[in-house]
Scaffold this active site. Structure first.
Site, PDB file in Angstrom:
ATOM      1  N   HIS A 211      -0.260   5.339   6.872  1.00 19.03           N
ATOM      2  CA  HIS A 211       0.369   5.896   5.674  1.00 19.03           C
ATOM      3  C   HIS A 211       0.617   7.392   5.834  1.00 19.03           C
ATOM      4  O   HIS A 211      -0.282   8.133   6.232  1.00 19.03           O
ATOM      5  CB  HIS A 211      -0.524   5.657   4.453  1.00 19.03           C
ATOM      6  CG  HIS A 211      -0.887   4.221   4.271  1.00 19.03           C
ATOM      7  ND1 HIS A 211      -2.048   3.675   4.783  1.00 19.03           N
ATOM      8  CD2 HIS A 211      -0.228   3.210   3.652  1.00 19.03           C
ATOM      9  CE1 HIS A 211      -2.096   2.386   4.476  1.00 19.03           C
ATOM     10  NE2 HIS A 211      -1.005   2.079   3.800  1.00 19.03           N
TER      11      HIS A 211
ATOM     12  N   ASP B 286      -3.471   8.663   7.203  1.00 15.57           N
ATOM     13  CA  ASP B 286      -4.352   7.721   7.894  1.00 15.57           C
ATOM     14  C   ASP B 286      -3.519   6.909   8.881  1.00 15.57           C
ATOM     15  O   ASP B 286      -2.364   7.249   9.144  1.00 15.57           O
ATOM     16  CB  ASP B 286      -5.132   6.839   6.892  1.00 15.57           C
ATOM     17  CG  ASP B 286      -4.245   5.867   6.119  1.00 15.57           C
ATOM     18  OD1 ASP B 286      -3.063   5.676   6.480  1.00 15.57           O
ATOM     19  OD2 ASP B 286      -4.735   5.276   5.132  1.00 15.57           O
TER      20      ASP B 286
ATOM     21  N   SER C 126       0.802  -1.227   0.000  1.00 16.27           N
ATOM     22  CA  SER C 126       0.000   0.000   0.000  1.00 16.27           C
ATOM     23  C   SER C 126       0.830   1.270   0.000  1.00 16.27           C
ATOM     24  O   SER C 126       0.349   2.329  -0.407  1.00 16.27           O
ATOM     25  CB  SER C 126      -0.944   0.008   1.205  1.00 16.27           C
ATOM     26  OG  SER C 126      -0.216  -0.034   2.421  1.00 16.27           O
TER      27      SER C 126
END
Length: 394
Positions: free
Chosen positions: A333, A330, A45
């Protein structure tokens, strides 16, 4: 881990069925690759630019909804960030367009490289089978290599593959899964798992090498235990971090360095850098004010005491007024503002953050000449400077 168990892991990994992806819409007439360096991006991610948008998975594995993307792209793209990520900054420095996901079948110029990264992507296939693991991503690289041969011819394709940079970020998801299921693991069990991850990782790096790759950029695993998500899950405050997963990250990063040194000794022409994502991000977590941030323990977007989960997924999430003040967008990240600083360090950083080369130096290395079809001394770094040109559109 015994030799036999490692071979079983490699054998099982090698038997993975790589999903077929139609490249029909990518086909183009033969053209020149010009004198630029392609970048091929693999990872989870941290590097995903929207490949998961095209997978049949739940919302937890996607970031294709607001407020993701709000700062730069003005819309969600699938990046787990409010804007650009480290691969985007690498692309910008390399004068190539910002990434579109490989699984987007609209026309892409693969002479620039490709981004195969998938949120939740792992090194060990069974850890998260519904996303694109490293083996699957390497399978897609083979499809790109075949297309380059068809459209450019063998010589030009070899130039792209030999001089391209293979940029990867893996391991974090493997260790998060392991942590959730093995909190009482002994030191020897932890080390055995790290050895398994690195063994599988090495296998796929050697596969890329066999396909022509010579220039590798490795981003090590970040400070997983210091993320807002982990702090919230374990009720940690201040500078506290969850040490179990921090230890796994440190063990991995040491093993990654040893792996790269060994491959350089073993494989002719193999050249690499390791970007210290762990230290550069952890520095900003532990002393945010030093780097121009106001908050590092709480995310800009999410729910809970640290806004550690649920960004954009429910109507109850909170959103900060200025992401530039936060290290994290978030729970797991960083913000574009943080990534901007790290992208600069990757490209131009000194040997305390990226070694033995930085990305600019790796970019300037010419490994293979298409003009006469032979290898060049890979230790000689070109002296010309590569200008930084911002790409205006996505």
């Amino acid at each position: 881990m015994t030799e036999s168990s490692f071979l079983l892991v490699v054998f099982a990994t090698a038997l993975l069925i790589i999903p077929t992806f139609s490249l029909g819409k990518h086909s183009r007439p033969k053209l020149k690759s010009e004198n630029k360096v392609a970048i091929f991006v693999f990872g989870d991610s941290v590097f995903d630019v929207g490949n998961n948008n095209y997978l049949n998975i739940g919302i937890e594995g996607k970031a294709n909804f607001p407020p993701y993307g709000e700062t730069f792209f003005r819309q969600p793209t699938g990046r787990f960030c409010d804007g650009r990520t480290i691969p985007d900054y690498a692309a910008s420095y390399a004068n190539i367009p910002y990434w579109k996901p490989f699984l987007d079948t609209s026309y892409q110029n693969f002479t620039n490289g490709a981004n195969f990264a998938s949120a939740g992507g792992t090194v060990i296939p069974g850890d998260n089978p519904i996303t694109l693991n490293f083996g699957t991503q390497v399978g897609y690289l083979q499809q790109v290599a075949n297309l380059l041969n068809e459209t450019l011819g063998h010589t030009e394709a070899q130039k792209i593959l030999r001089n391209g940079i293979y940029f990867s970020s893996f391991g974090g998801v493997d260790y998060m899964y392991y942590t959730s299921e093995n909190e009482n693991a002994t030191e020897s069990e932890q080390l055995e798992f790290v050895t398994t991850v690195i063994g599988n990782f090495t296998y796929w790096i050697e596969e890329i090498y066999q396909k022509g790759g010579r220039k590798f950029a490795f981003q090590n695993v970040g400070p997983l235990g210091c993320q807002p998500e982990m702090k919230q899950s374990y009720n940690l405050t201040g500078k506290e971090c969850y040490e179990f997963v921090q230890t796994l990250a440190t063990l991995h990063n040491n093993a990654l360095s040893n792996m790269a040194i060994e491959l350089e000794r073993k494989l002719s022409g193999f050249t690499y850098l390791i970007f210290d994502f762990f230290t550069t991000l952890n520095d900003r977590i532990q002393d945010p004010a030093k780097y121009g941030f106001k908050e590092s323990n709480i995310a800009c977007c999410g729910t809970g005491t640290n806004r550690g989960t649920g960004c954009g997924r429910t109507t109850a999430y909170e959103l900060c007024s200025d992401p530039n003040e936060y290290v994290f967008f978030d729970g797991g990240h960083p913000t574009e503002s943080c990534y901007s600083e790290l992208g600069e360090l990757l490209w131009n950083g000194t040997s305390d953050v990226t070694w033995p080369l930085n990305m600019k130096q790796l970019y300037e290395l010419e490994i293979y000449s298409a003009d006469d079809g032979h290898f060049i001394d890979h230790k000689v770094i070109a002296s010309s400077l590569i200008s930084h040109q911002d790409i205006a559109s996505y």
